[in-house]
Design a protein around this motif. Structure first.
Motif, PDB file in Angstrom:
ATOM      1  N   LEU A  38       0.828  -1.203   0.000  1.00  0.00           N
ATOM      2  CA  LEU A  38       0.000   0.000   0.000  1.00  0.00           C
ATOM      3  C   LEU A  38       0.866   1.257   0.000  1.00  0.00           C
ATOM      4  O   LEU A  38       0.581   2.234  -0.706  1.00  0.00           O
ATOM      5  N   VAL A  39       1.946   1.236   0.774  1.00  0.00           N
ATOM      6  CA  VAL A  39       2.872   2.381   0.799  1.00  0.00           C
ATOM      7  C   VAL A  39       3.519   2.566  -0.571  1.00  0.00           C
ATOM      8  O   VAL A  39       3.647   3.699  -1.064  1.00  0.00           O
ATOM      9  N   GLU A  40       3.914   1.478  -1.196  1.00  0.00           N
ATOM     10  CA  GLU A  40       4.526   1.554  -2.536  1.00  0.00           C
ATOM     11  C   GLU A  40       3.585   2.219  -3.534  1.00  0.00           C
ATOM     12  O   GLU A  40       4.011   3.082  -4.327  1.00  0.00           O
ATOM     13  N   GLU A  70      13.154   3.078   2.641  1.00  0.00           N
ATOM     14  CA  GLU A  70      13.651   3.222   1.266  1.00  0.00           C
ATOM     15  C   GLU A  70      12.945   4.325   0.480  1.00  0.00           C
ATOM     16  O   GLU A  70      13.419   4.739  -0.575  1.00  0.00           O
ATOM     17  N   PHE A  71      11.814   4.821   0.985  1.00  0.00           N
ATOM     18  CA  PHE A  71      11.025   5.805   0.238  1.00  0.00           C
ATOM     19  C   PHE A  71      11.353   7.220   0.714  1.00  0.00           C
ATOM     20  O   PHE A  71      11.037   7.594   1.844  1.00  0.00           O
ATOM     21  N   ALA A  72      11.927   8.013  -0.160  1.00  0.00           N
ATOM     22  CA  ALA A  72      12.327   9.370   0.215  1.00  0.00           C
ATOM     23  C   ALA A  72      11.134  10.284   0.442  1.00  0.00           C
ATOM     24  O   ALA A  72      11.248  11.294   1.147  1.00  0.00           O
ATOM     25  N   ASN A  73       9.989   9.947  -0.137  1.00  0.00           N
ATOM     26  CA  ASN A  73       8.818  10.823  -0.039  1.00  0.00           C
ATOM     27  C   ASN A  73       7.776  10.308   0.962  1.00  0.00           C
ATOM     28  O   ASN A  73       6.600  10.665   0.882  1.00  0.00           O
ATOM     29  N   VAL A  74       8.189   9.479   1.914  1.00  0.00           N
ATOM     30  CA  VAL A  74       7.282   8.943   2.933  1.00  0.00           C
ATOM     31  C   VAL A  74       7.727   9.395   4.319  1.00  0.00           C
ATOM     32  O   VAL A  74       8.897   9.243   4.682  1.00  0.00           O
ATOM     33  N   THR A  75       6.784   9.965   5.074  1.00  0.00           N
ATOM     34  CA  THR A  75       7.033  10.404   6.446  1.00  0.00           C
ATOM     35  C   THR A  75       6.093   9.662   7.384  1.00  0.00           C
ATOM     36  O   THR A  75       4.889   9.597   7.132  1.00  0.00           O
ATOM     37  N   GLU A  89       3.198  13.069  -4.396  1.00  0.00           N
ATOM     38  CA  GLU A  89       4.434  13.818  -4.177  1.00  0.00           C
ATOM     39  C   GLU A  89       4.985  13.522  -2.778  1.00  0.00           C
ATOM     40  O   GLU A  89       6.189  13.396  -2.573  1.00  0.00           O
ATOM     41  N   GLN A  90       4.073  13.394  -1.809  1.00  0.00           N
ATOM     42  CA  GLN A  90       4.452  13.126  -0.423  1.00  0.00           C
ATOM     43  C   GLN A  90       3.403  12.224   0.207  1.00  0.00           C
ATOM     44  O   GLN A  90       2.204  12.386  -0.052  1.00  0.00           O
ATOM     45  N   VAL A  91       3.846  11.263   1.016  1.00  0.00           N
ATOM     46  CA  VAL A  91       2.943  10.349   1.716  1.00  0.00           C
ATOM     47  C   VAL A  91       3.204  10.449   3.225  1.00  0.00           C
ATOM     48  O   VAL A  91       4.356  10.382   3.658  1.00  0.00           O
TER      49      VAL A  91
END
Length: 338
Positions: free
Chosen positions: A160-162, A198-203, A169-171
C-alpha cells in the motif's frame, strides 16, 4: 434532596438496570466498559449519571425532568476531581452538541462538532499542540495519507505504501498510537519506519489520540464484536476529524486504503470515509496483496508467530519486520520481549 454517590454497575444488577434504562431513555449506548461510575439520586431514584474510562468521560446523562438542576456540572466536576487525584490532567469527552456551553464553562475546548456529536478535551498537550507538531512535519503542498495499525507491518502494508508513493508527491503514514494491539505502539512504529525507509517521499507520524483511537473510534478495536450501527457513527466522526482538521494541516488530498474482506468494522470505516470525503479527499481503495493465492494479513502473521511457522513468516513479512521480530521477540503462546 439530591445525593451523589458512586455506583457499581458490574456488581449491582438492580443498579445496572436503572443505569441502562436512564441511558437508553436519553438515546445513549450503555457502554459498560468503564472504570468508574457515579450517580445522582433523588429519593433513591437514579436521575443522573456519568462515568470515565481511562481519560474519557462517557455515559453522561441527566433525566429530562431535572436538567435545570445543574446536575451534569456536578457529575463532570466530580469525575475530573477523581481523575486529577489519579494524576490524570488531560481528559476527553463525547457529548451532545447542546451540552457544549456547559463543558466550555468548565474549561473544555472543542476538537470536533457534528450534527450528532461534540468531541472536546481539557488539559495539555492537546489537539492544537498535535496540529502544530504536524504542521512542522509538512513536506510539500499536496500529499496523501495512509492510516495503519501495522500489528505487525506486513508485505501488505508495504504494498500500500509503494502504491501511494508512486501516485503522490508526499505520503504521510499515520501509525495508531493506541496500545490495544499485540505489539506495542513503540514496536509497531519501529517496524513501519524500518519498512518504509527506502522511500524518500514517505514520512511516518503517530496518530496520538486523534485518529482511530479509543476516543474517536473505540469500536475499531472490538472488530466483529462491535455493534455496527455504533461503529458507523464513530467511523464518520473519525473520518470527519481527519478531513476537516488534520488533512488541511498537511495538504492531504488523497487517502489510500486496502479492501477489507475480513472485518465488517473496517469495511464500515472505508464506507464512512467514502461518504464523508465526498470528493474533497480522493479515496483510493486497493485490492489486498495476495501471495500464492492467499491474502496477506497481520492476523495470519500473528497466527504464524504462534505456530512458529518461519516459512510463512518470511512469505508474509518484509525483511525489515522479520529481522525486527527475530531480534526482539520469542513466542511462547504469547509474544514476549527477549
Amino acid at each position: 434532596m439530591f445525593e451523589l454517590r458512586r455506583i457499581w454497575i458490574k456488581r449491582d444488577v438492580k443498579m445496572r438496570d436503572a443505569w441502562r434504562t436512564l441511558l437508553v431513555q436519553a438515546k445513549l449506548y450503555p457502554d459498560e466498559d468503564v472504570d468508574y461510575t457515579v450517580g445522582i439520586f433523588l429519593n433513591d431514584t437514579l436521575v443522573a449519571t456519568g462515568s470515565y474510562q481511562g481519560t474519557i468521560l462517557k455515559c453522561l446523562v441527566v433525566c429530562s425532568r431535572y436538567q435545570s438542576e445543574n446536575l451534569l456540572t456536578k457529575i463532570v466536576v466530580h469525575l475530573l476531581n477523581e481523575l486529577q487525584a489519579k494524576g490524570i490532567n488531560h481528559t476527553f469527552v463525547y457529548t451532545k452538541p447542546e451540552n457544549g456551553a456547559i463543558f466550555h464553562s468548565l474549561g473544555f475546548s472543542e476538537i470536533l462538532m457534528t450534527d450528532a456529536v461534540l468531541f472536546m478535551e481539557i488539559g495539555t498537550p492537546n489537539f492544537a499542540t498535535y496540529l502544530q507538531w504536524l504542521s512542522e512535519q509538512r513536506q510539500s503542498r499536496e500529499a496523501s495519507a495512509i492510516v495503519m495499525n501495522a500489528n505487525p507491518f506486513t508485505k501488505g502494508h508495504l504494498f500500500l505504501v509503494e502504491q501511494a508513493a508512486k501516485l503522490s508527491e508526499q505520503v504521510y503514514v499515520f501509525v495508531l498510537s493506541e496500545n490495544q494491539s499485540t505489539f506495542s505502539f513503540a514496536d509497531r512504529l519501529a517496524m513501519v519506519r524500518a519498512g518504509v525507509a527506502e522511500f524518500a517521499n514517505v514520512t511516518v507520524v503517530p496518530t496520538e489520540n486523534y485518529l482511530v483511537s479509543s476516543l474517536t473510534f473505540p469500536t475499531y478495536f472490538l472488530k466483529d464484536q462491535a455493534p455496527l450501527e455504533l461503529a458507523k457513527i464513530q467511523a464518520r466522526v473519525d473520518a470527519t476529524l481527519f478531513k476537516e482538521k488534520i488533512a488541511p494541516v498537511l495538504g492531504i488530498t488523497k487517502r489510500f486504503v486496502g479492501e477489507e474482506p475480513y472485518s465488517k468494522v473496517t469495511e464500515v470505516y472505508n464506507q464512512a470515509m467514502k461518504e464523508v470525503f465526498a470528493g474533497e479527499i480522493e479515496l483510493y481503495v486497493f485490492s489486498r496483496l495476495t501471495i500464492k493465492g492467499e491474502i496477506v494479513s497481520a492476523t495470519k502473521v500473528r497466527q504464524a508467530l504462534k505456530e512458529n511457522n518461519q516459512v510463512l513468516l518470511k512469505q508474509l513479512l518484509p525483511q525489515s519486520s522479520y529481522e525486527y521480530l527475530e531480534k526482539n521477540y520469542n513466542y511462547r503462546g504469547e509474544l514476549v520481549w527477549k
